[in-house]
Design a protein around this motif. Structure first.
Motif, short mmCIF file in Angstrom:
data_model
loop_
_atom_site.label_atom_id
_atom_site.label_comp_id
_atom_site.label_asym_id
_atom_site.label_seq_id
_atom_site.Cartn_x
_atom_site.Cartn_y
_atom_site.Cartn_z
N ALA A 385 0.90 -1.21 0.04
CA ALA A 385 0.14 0.13 0.14
C ALA A 385 1.09 1.41 0.04
CB ALA A 385 -1.05 0.11 1.15
N GLY A 386 2.14 1.10 0.45
CA GLY A 386 2.84 2.44 0.76
C GLY A 386 2.99 3.20 -0.46
N LEU A 387 3.03 3.04 -1.69
CA LEU A 387 3.44 3.92 -2.81
C LEU A 387 2.20 4.49 -3.48
CD1 LEU A 387 6.59 2.52 -4.55
CD2 LEU A 387 6.45 4.13 -2.66
N ASN A 388 0.95 4.02 -2.89
CA ASN A 388 -0.25 4.55 -3.46
C ASN A 388 -0.81 5.62 -2.64
OD1 ASN A 388 -3.41 4.16 -3.89
ND2 ASN A 388 -2.31 3.85 -6.04
N GLY A 389 -1.10 6.60 -2.85
CA GLY A 389 -1.83 7.48 -1.94
C GLY A 389 -2.97 7.02 -1.33
N TYR A 390 -4.05 6.46 -1.97
CA TYR A 390 -5.38 6.18 -1.64
C TYR A 390 -5.33 5.01 -0.67
CZ TYR A 390 -10.03 4.26 -1.68
OH TYR A 390 -11.27 3.73 -1.30
N ARG A 391 -4.33 4.07 -1.17
CA ARG A 391 -4.30 2.72 -0.41
C ARG A 391 -3.28 2.98 0.91
NH1 ARG A 391 -3.16 -0.01 -5.42
NH2 ARG A 391 -0.87 -0.10 -4.86
N LEU A 392 -2.58 3.99 0.80
CA LEU A 392 -1.71 4.34 2.09
C LEU A 392 -2.70 5.02 3.07
CD1 LEU A 392 0.89 4.73 3.80
CD2 LEU A 392 1.47 6.62 2.39
N GLY A 393 -3.57 5.96 2.63
CA GLY A 393 -4.49 6.60 3.40
C GLY A 393 -5.34 5.68 4.31
N SER A 394 -5.99 4.78 3.39
CA SER A 394 -6.76 3.51 4.05
C SER A 394 -6.04 2.80 5.05
CB SER A 394 -7.28 2.40 2.89
OG SER A 394 -8.16 1.73 3.44
N LEU A 395 -4.66 2.55 4.91
CA LEU A 395 -3.98 1.83 5.76
C LEU A 395 -3.91 2.51 7.18
CD1 LEU A 395 -1.01 -0.55 5.21
CD2 LEU A 395 -0.71 1.29 6.62
N LEU A 396 -3.45 3.91 6.86
CA LEU A 396 -3.17 4.64 8.21
C LEU A 396 -4.69 4.79 8.97
CD1 LEU A 396 -1.37 7.32 6.48
CD2 LEU A 396 -0.26 5.94 8.23
N TYR A 397 -5.65 5.02 8.28
CA TYR A 397 -6.98 4.82 8.77
C TYR A 397 -7.32 3.66 9.67
CZ TYR A 397 -12.11 5.07 9.39
OH TYR A 397 -13.41 5.05 9.70
#
Length: 482
Positions: A385-397
């Motif tokens: 997920a780390g290099l995709n902004g949307y997926r990274l945001g979902s992971l942080l959430y």
């Protein structure tokens, strides 16, 4: 020489010798080559006798190459000339096979202008000239048939004697292959001089021993880094112009370094962890064939990462370090720390960016270390997920809520996520640096992110290579010795 004019024709107003250096990248590289061949400090110091001697050397080398058998090492220099000057006196398919005739023809090309004819300003330096040249003798110029690009009634580009010699000294001062050449333009004239001096030595090797006499490690970018070290820790942008000028598919490729690259190189030279990180990068990029011989030079490939292509294509240094860091089973924690420091130093020195990563990185590291399931599984999830902004945001959430549900405080709020999850210029670099910081935190906490390297001999080999000099100025290094 304290300063070299970058404006074509400006030097002609203060002309004191037979050779003027201009802002045209090919003429400029050729002028530095003439001064190197003449063993002079700069083009401004070249005398008429020097110009005569260099012209004689160029003619002799070209004539011998034109008469060499195709299996002879000397024929490789003819390939260089053919790639730059197709259909010239020494590269034409129907060229004379008499060395004296070829030398006389080349001598006439570099002779002073005669009394007859109308003088026109030289295309490069503005000096009055009665000689006109075209594609067969001027690389990357139109043929004399393309009349609509030339002054009315002029069947070629006016070129004074100094510039004519410089344009044929070009292959000596440029980085040449059997089918292309690369020249350097730089804000710092010392780097241009170093580049030319090194390539003149290399050209002499090719003339006598052919390309087979060179090792696999050499690249123009690596020689450029060597030249930039002469600039010191100042700021100086460089441009590499790589081109092919034959009659089939001529092409031009332009790559550049940022102005702060010399400061970054000085930081690497002066800092042990950064030197280690750079050597690890070179080691990782080195490739060997089945016989154990170097087929791709790691130092050359590492140097190439500092250059940005004009068309936007090419690998980035930060991207390459990111890929290496995720090879968690290859490197020790010390190696990962060195590579991480190299990435952060590059971003700080070259781009002037020092992002605040600690809060978001701590949130992710807490989730990987304390969340449910295995740490390796969560690390793999973050990697995907780390290099995709949307997926990274979902992971942080998800990570924030998971930690709160487990009774652990989330390290930072959602406002700090924005630089990593929103679509902003160069946001991908921020996400790469974030990953490096996360891995560093996990190492500091003793969280296993990969299997420890089990091959002691491989670790000893890497440690031995790490201790070797960085960006050595030894010629063997540039010809594959490293």
């Amino acid at each position: 020489m304290d300063q070299v004019s970058l404006r074509p024709g400006a030097a002609a107003e203060k002309r004191s010798g037979p050779l003027v250096i201009t802002g045209h990248p090919l003429q400029r590289a050729g002028a530095w080559a003439v001064s190197a061949l003449a063993d002079q400090e700069s083009p401004d110091h070249v005398t008429v006798d020097d110009l005569n001697a260099v012209a004689k050397t160029i003619g002799a080398d070209a004539a011998r190459a034109a008469l060499a058998e195709k299996t002879h090492a000397r024929y490789d220099w003819w390939k260089v000339l053919f790639a730059l000057y197709p259909n010239s006196k020494v590269t034409h398919p129907r060229r004379s096979h008499d060395e004296t005739v070829l030398r006389d023809a080349l001598s006439a090309m570099f002779a002073p202008d005669g009394a007859a004819g109308t003088a026109l300003p030289c295309t490069f330096c503005g000096t009055p000239s009665k000689t006109v040249w075209a594609k067969s003798t001027l690389p990357m110029f139109d043929t004399n048939k393309v009349l609509n690009t030339l002054p009315p009634g002029v069947r070629g580009w006016p070129a004074c004697r100094g510039c004519r010699v410089a344009m044929w000294a070009l292959p000596y001062g440029s980085w040449v292959t059997a089918g292309s050449a690369t020249v350097l333009s730089c804000e710092g004239w010392r780097a241009e001089k170093e580049f030319a001096v090194h390539n003149v030595r290399r050209a002499r090797r090719i003339i006598h021993a052919g390309f087979s006499g060179l090792g696999p490690g050499a690249r123009p970018e690596l020689v450029t880094l060597r030249a930039l070290r002469a600039v010191g820790s100042g700021r100086s942008a460089t441009t590499l112009w790589s081109f092919k000028n034959d009659n089939q598919e001529p092409w031009l490729r332009v790559t550049r370094t940022r102005r702060a690259v010399p400061a970054f190189l000085a930081a690497v030279d002066g800092n042990a962890p950064l030197r280690r990180g750079w050597r690890l990068l070179e080691i990782a990029l080195t490739q060997q064939d089945r016989k154990g011989q170097v087929s791709v030079s790691g130092p050359g490939e590492a140097a190439r990462l500092l250059f940005e292509a004009e068309d936007g294509r090419g690998r980035s240094l930060l991207g390459q370090i990111h890929r290496l860091l995720w090879d968690t089973e290859r490197w020790s924690s010390q190696d990962r720390a060195a590579l991480t420091r190299l990435a952060f130093s590059y971003e700080r020195e070259v781009y002037g960016v020092e992002p605040d990563l600690r809060g978001v990185a701590t949130l992710i590291a807490d989730w990987i270390e304390h969340g449910s399931g295995s740490a390796r599984g969560r690390l793999a999830e973050y990697r995907n997920a780390g290099l995709n902004g949307y997926r990274l945001g979902s992971l942080l959430y998800q990570a924030s809520f998971r930690l709160k549900l487990d009774g652990r405080p989330a390290a930072i709020g959602a406002d700090a996520w924005r630089p990593f999850v929103e679509r902003r210029p160069r946001a991908w670099e921020q996400r790469m640096l974030l990953a490096a910081e996360v891995l560093a935190l996990l190492d500091q906490r003793g969280v296993e992110v990969g299997k420890r390297p089990e091959d002691d001999r491989e670790r000893e080999r890497i440690e031995h290579l790490v201790q070797q000099p960085v960006m050595s100025v030894d010629d063997d290094y540039y010809f594959g010795g490293a």
